[in-house]
Design a protein around this motif. Structure first.
Motif, PDB file in Angstrom:
ATOM      1  N   LEU A  13       7.342  16.641  14.018  1.00 21.20           N
ATOM      2  CA  LEU A  13       6.464  16.520  15.185  1.00 21.20           C
ATOM      3  C   LEU A  13       6.613  17.693  16.144  1.00 21.20           C
ATOM      4  CD1 LEU A  13       6.703  12.698  15.873  1.00 21.20           C
ATOM      5  CD2 LEU A  13       4.781  13.971  14.935  1.00 21.20           C
ATOM      6  N   ILE A  14       7.830  18.143  16.355  1.00 20.84           N
ATOM      7  CA  ILE A  14       8.042  19.296  17.241  1.00 20.84           C
ATOM      8  C   ILE A  14       7.358  20.528  16.664  1.00 20.84           C
ATOM      9  CG2 ILE A  14       9.790  20.893  18.110  1.00 20.84           C
ATOM     10  CD1 ILE A  14      11.609  18.406  18.434  1.00 20.84           C
ATOM     11  N   ALA A  15       7.504  20.741  15.367  1.00 19.41           N
ATOM     12  CA  ALA A  15       6.851  21.890  14.734  1.00 19.41           C
ATOM     13  C   ALA A  15       5.335  21.778  14.819  1.00 19.41           C
ATOM     14  CB  ALA A  15       7.300  22.003  13.277  1.00 19.41           C
ATOM     15  N   ALA A  16       4.803  20.569  14.612  1.00 20.53           N
ATOM     16  CA  ALA A  16       3.351  20.381  14.656  1.00 20.53           C
ATOM     17  C   ALA A  16       2.792  20.641  16.055  1.00 20.53           C
ATOM     18  CB  ALA A  16       2.997  18.962  14.203  1.00 20.53           C
ATOM     19  N   VAL A  17       3.488  20.160  17.077  1.00 17.69           N
ATOM     20  CA  VAL A  17       3.011  20.364  18.451  1.00 17.69           C
ATOM     21  C   VAL A  17       3.055  21.839  18.829  1.00 17.69           C
ATOM     22  CG1 VAL A  17       3.543  19.878  20.875  1.00 17.69           C
ATOM     23  CG2 VAL A  17       3.529  18.034  19.223  1.00 17.69           C
ATOM     24  N   THR A  18       4.137  22.511  18.511  1.00 23.03           N
ATOM     25  CA  THR A  18       4.223  23.935  18.862  1.00 23.03           C
ATOM     26  C   THR A  18       3.192  24.756  18.091  1.00 23.03           C
ATOM     27  OG1 THR A  18       6.009  24.235  17.269  1.00 23.03           O
ATOM     28  CG2 THR A  18       6.649  23.874  19.559  1.00 23.03           C
ATOM     29  N   ALA A  23      -1.982  27.595  18.155  1.00 17.38           N
ATOM     30  CA  ALA A  23      -3.343  27.714  17.631  1.00 17.38           C
ATOM     31  C   ALA A  23      -4.360  27.702  18.777  1.00 17.38           C
ATOM     32  CB  ALA A  23      -3.631  26.589  16.645  1.00 17.38           C
ATOM     33  N   LEU A  24      -4.129  26.853  19.784  1.00 16.13           N
ATOM     34  CA  LEU A  24      -5.035  26.830  20.944  1.00 16.13           C
ATOM     35  C   LEU A  24      -4.991  28.151  21.696  1.00 16.13           C
ATOM     36  CD1 LEU A  24      -4.480  23.217  22.334  1.00 16.13           C
ATOM     37  CD2 LEU A  24      -6.575  24.151  21.346  1.00 16.13           C
ATOM     38  N   LYS A  25      -3.787  28.691  21.864  1.00 16.81           N
ATOM     39  CA  LYS A  25      -3.651  29.980  22.556  1.00 16.81           C
ATOM     40  C   LYS A  25      -4.361  31.087  21.784  1.00 16.81           C
ATOM     41  CE  LYS A  25       0.795  29.330  24.895  1.00 16.81           C
ATOM     42  NZ  LYS A  25       2.192  29.814  24.932  1.00 16.81           N
ATOM     43  N   ALA A  26      -4.165  31.100  20.474  1.00 12.72           N
ATOM     44  CA  ALA A  26      -4.786  32.145  19.659  1.00 12.72           C
ATOM     45  C   ALA A  26      -6.307  32.002  19.662  1.00 12.72           C
ATOM     46  CB  ALA A  26      -4.255  32.081  18.230  1.00 12.72           C
ATOM     47  N   ILE A  59      -3.570  21.544  12.322  1.00 14.53           N
ATOM     48  CA  ILE A  59      -3.238  20.154  11.987  1.00 14.53           C
ATOM     49  C   ILE A  59      -3.167  19.981  10.471  1.00 14.53           C
ATOM     50  CG2 ILE A  59      -4.119  17.781  12.052  1.00 14.53           C
ATOM     51  CD1 ILE A  59      -5.147  18.414  14.889  1.00 14.53           C
ATOM     52  N   ASN A  60      -4.133  20.549   9.754  1.00 17.01           N
ATOM     53  CA  ASN A  60      -4.107  20.448   8.284  1.00 17.01           C
ATOM     54  C   ASN A  60      -2.834  21.059   7.716  1.00 17.01           C
ATOM     55  OD1 ASN A  60      -6.528  19.091   7.854  1.00 17.01           O
ATOM     56  ND2 ASN A  60      -7.730  20.978   7.946  1.00 17.01           N
ATOM     57  N   LEU A  61      -2.457  22.213   8.215  1.00 21.47           N
ATOM     58  CA  LEU A  61      -1.241  22.872   7.747  1.00 21.47           C
ATOM     59  C   LEU A  61       0.007  22.059   8.099  1.00 21.47           C
ATOM     60  CD1 LEU A  61      -0.122  25.416   6.387  1.00 21.47           C
ATOM     61  CD2 LEU A  61       0.030  26.444   8.651  1.00 21.47           C
ATOM     62  N   SER A  62       0.035  21.493   9.301  1.00 21.25           N
ATOM     63  CA  SER A  62       1.185  20.689   9.728  1.00 21.25           C
ATOM     64  C   SER A  62       1.347  19.444   8.862  1.00 21.25           C
ATOM     65  CB  SER A  62       1.042  20.274  11.195  1.00 21.25           C
ATOM     66  OG  SER A  62       1.090  21.394  12.023  1.00 21.25           O
TER      67      SER A  62
END
Length: 138
Positions: A13-18, A23-26, A59-62
């Motif tokens: 979950l930590i990895a997915a959120v970060t 992704a939003l920043k990019a 999200i798909n990658l996570s």
């Protein structure tokens, strides 16, 4: 030693959120107004298709990484109908069973919830005589 399922899920979950935040920043391209617009598009009722494209990809990658990590750590991941329903037969190590022996088996107490003052095992109760090491009760 395998990690606990809660530790694995926390890492996932930590990895997915970060990754989602990155992704939003990019996706905003360094523009604060675009970033704010993308962040505001994420809410509890948002459908997956309504999310920004970069976030959908993240999200798909996570999700893919989460399943791979769970499998790598030794956890079974699959549809409920295909998963084994029985628990492992023996979870107690051999050395604990040998040390305890058959005389020290622990069974739940058969009787009412709490014990009263005269219901102590081995102590003074009705018909048990005086208490060892103490004066008799009147």
């Amino acid at each position: 030693m395998p990690k606990a399922a809660s530790d694995v899920m926390q890492a996932i979950l930590i990895a997915a959120v970060t990754e989602a935040i990155e992704a939003l920043k990019a996706g905003a391209g360094g523009l604060p107004n675009n970033l704010l617009r993308d962040v505001q598009s994420v809410h509890p009722n948002a459908a997956f298709t309504e999310l920004p494209k970069g976030l959908q990809d993240s999200i798909n990658l996570s999700v893919r990484n989460a399943f791979n990590l769970m499998l790598k750590e030794g956890y079974a991941v699959g549809p409920k109908g295909e998963m084994p329903t029985q628990r492992p037969i023996d979870r107690v190590p051999e050395r604990d069973r040998e040390r305890r022996g058959p005389s020290e088996r622990r069974f739940p107490r058969a009787g009412p919830g709490r014990r009263g003052p005269g219901d102590r095992p081995g102590g003074a109760g009705p018909g048990r005589g005086p208490r060892p090491g103490g004066k008799p009760k009147p």
